[in-house]
Design a protein around this motif. Sequence first.
Motif, PDB file in Angstrom:
ATOM      1  N   ARG A   1      -4.045  -2.608  -6.202  1.00  0.00           N
ATOM      2  CA  ARG A   1      -2.627  -2.839  -6.431  1.00  0.00           C
ATOM      3  C   ARG A   1      -2.290  -2.703  -7.923  1.00  0.00           C
ATOM      4  O   ARG A   1      -2.674  -1.740  -8.559  1.00  0.00           O
ATOM      5  CB  ARG A   1      -2.214  -4.184  -5.827  1.00  0.00           C
ATOM      6  CG  ARG A   1      -2.517  -4.325  -4.328  1.00  0.00           C
ATOM      7  CD  ARG A   1      -1.793  -3.302  -3.486  1.00  0.00           C
ATOM      8  NE  ARG A   1      -0.350  -3.411  -3.547  1.00  0.00           N
ATOM      9  CZ  ARG A   1       0.379  -4.177  -2.734  1.00  0.00           C
ATOM     10  NH1 ARG A   1      -0.221  -4.897  -1.778  1.00  0.00           N
ATOM     11  NH2 ARG A   1       1.695  -4.209  -2.851  1.00  0.00           N
TER      12      ARG A   1
ATOM     13  N   ASP B   1       1.942   2.140  -2.718  1.00  0.00           N
ATOM     14  CA  ASP B   1       2.078   0.783  -3.237  1.00  0.00           C
ATOM     15  C   ASP B   1       3.466   0.234  -2.908  1.00  0.00           C
ATOM     16  O   ASP B   1       4.354   0.973  -2.463  1.00  0.00           O
ATOM     17  CB  ASP B   1       1.842   0.780  -4.749  1.00  0.00           C
ATOM     18  CG  ASP B   1       1.217  -0.510  -5.239  1.00  0.00           C
ATOM     19  OD1 ASP B   1       1.318  -1.541  -4.540  1.00  0.00           O
ATOM     20  OD2 ASP B   1       0.617  -0.496  -6.329  1.00  0.00           O
TER      21      ASP B   1
ATOM     22  N   LEU C   1      -1.129   4.793  -4.290  1.00  0.00           N
ATOM     23  CA  LEU C   1      -2.051   3.681  -4.492  1.00  0.00           C
ATOM     24  C   LEU C   1      -3.455   4.155  -4.154  1.00  0.00           C
ATOM     25  O   LEU C   1      -3.698   4.648  -3.057  1.00  0.00           O
ATOM     26  CB  LEU C   1      -1.648   2.516  -3.592  1.00  0.00           C
ATOM     27  CG  LEU C   1      -2.498   1.256  -3.637  1.00  0.00           C
ATOM     28  CD1 LEU C   1      -2.523   0.654  -5.031  1.00  0.00           C
ATOM     29  CD2 LEU C   1      -1.959   0.247  -2.632  1.00  0.00           C
TER      30      LEU C   1
END
Length: 335
Positions: free
Chosen positions: A68, A202, A208
């Motif tokens: 993240r 994300d 991501l």
Amino acid sequence: MTADSPTAGTASPTSGTIPGTAPAPPVLAEVVRSGFVEGHHRGALVLLEADGSVRRAVGDVTSPVYPRSSNKPMQAAAALRAGAALTGPRLALAAASHAGEEFHQRLVREMLADAGLDETALGCPPDLPLDRPAAEAQLAAGHGRTRTAMNCSGKHAGMLTACVAAGWSTADYLDPGHPLQQLIRESVEAATGEPVAHTGTDGCGAPLLAFSLTGLARAFRSYVLAAPGTPGRQVADAMRAHPEYVAGTRQTDTAVMRAVPGALAKAGAEGVQALALPDGRALAFKIEDGNSRARGPVLAAALAGLGVEAAGLDGIAASPLLGGGRPVGAVRAVL
């Protein structure tokens, strides 16, 4: 053995497993209310020695996870590689999960204006500030959710700055095939020493990239040890010099970087945290259930496991539990 025997076709109450399944991750923190343990936070953690070797591993630290927002220093380094002229607070903000305080949002707008853009160019969704007083002030002023208040807007402003500097399209800068996103992927793989295992999306809309907790700790270590002037070192130096832009005036990353000289710290959603010390010692962990209340206590305990003791960490070593508005317990690490 009878059919209702506790060992007949059932797991031990303390095993945390069901026959034929993987064992539950180890407990990193426990929830203690009024002297009674009412719950646990499980996860995985890795500590690296200054030479990069594994000092301690708890749980699975080699399988890929989504780091993240702990990815953000590497995304900011890629923006520099693309030609973005980011320094000081602007570079720290490009690697930030900022709290949406007024000075954060003002600098995002300035970065966009200097790139010939405005808030409408941001690909992140509108949001309220993470900082509660800032959110209350924004609402009291008659403003709702805005893109600049979203905690990733600094990262997005940095990405857009890079695109303008490189002559790349800004309309599709979040597409995984965009030149900037390809450069970010290269930067992540170089820093972690691992191939990206999976690409997702994300919360802010950016690509991501998944890799292991060990790779994450290794990446942070590489940035604090990088030669001065290199993109990774520039990002690390800016974050450490301006921690309030990385997080906020009341955020854990800011407190840790102020309390521990030379520390580079960056949290991520779903209970992720990475940190490196200036001599190369590093750590990364993920709370399995994603609850952020365990992050501070586990981080303080992990730092102690690396031999770091700092008075400024007292405030994060236990996350208080309230009863009737007063403290009656805490979330505490059990490392």
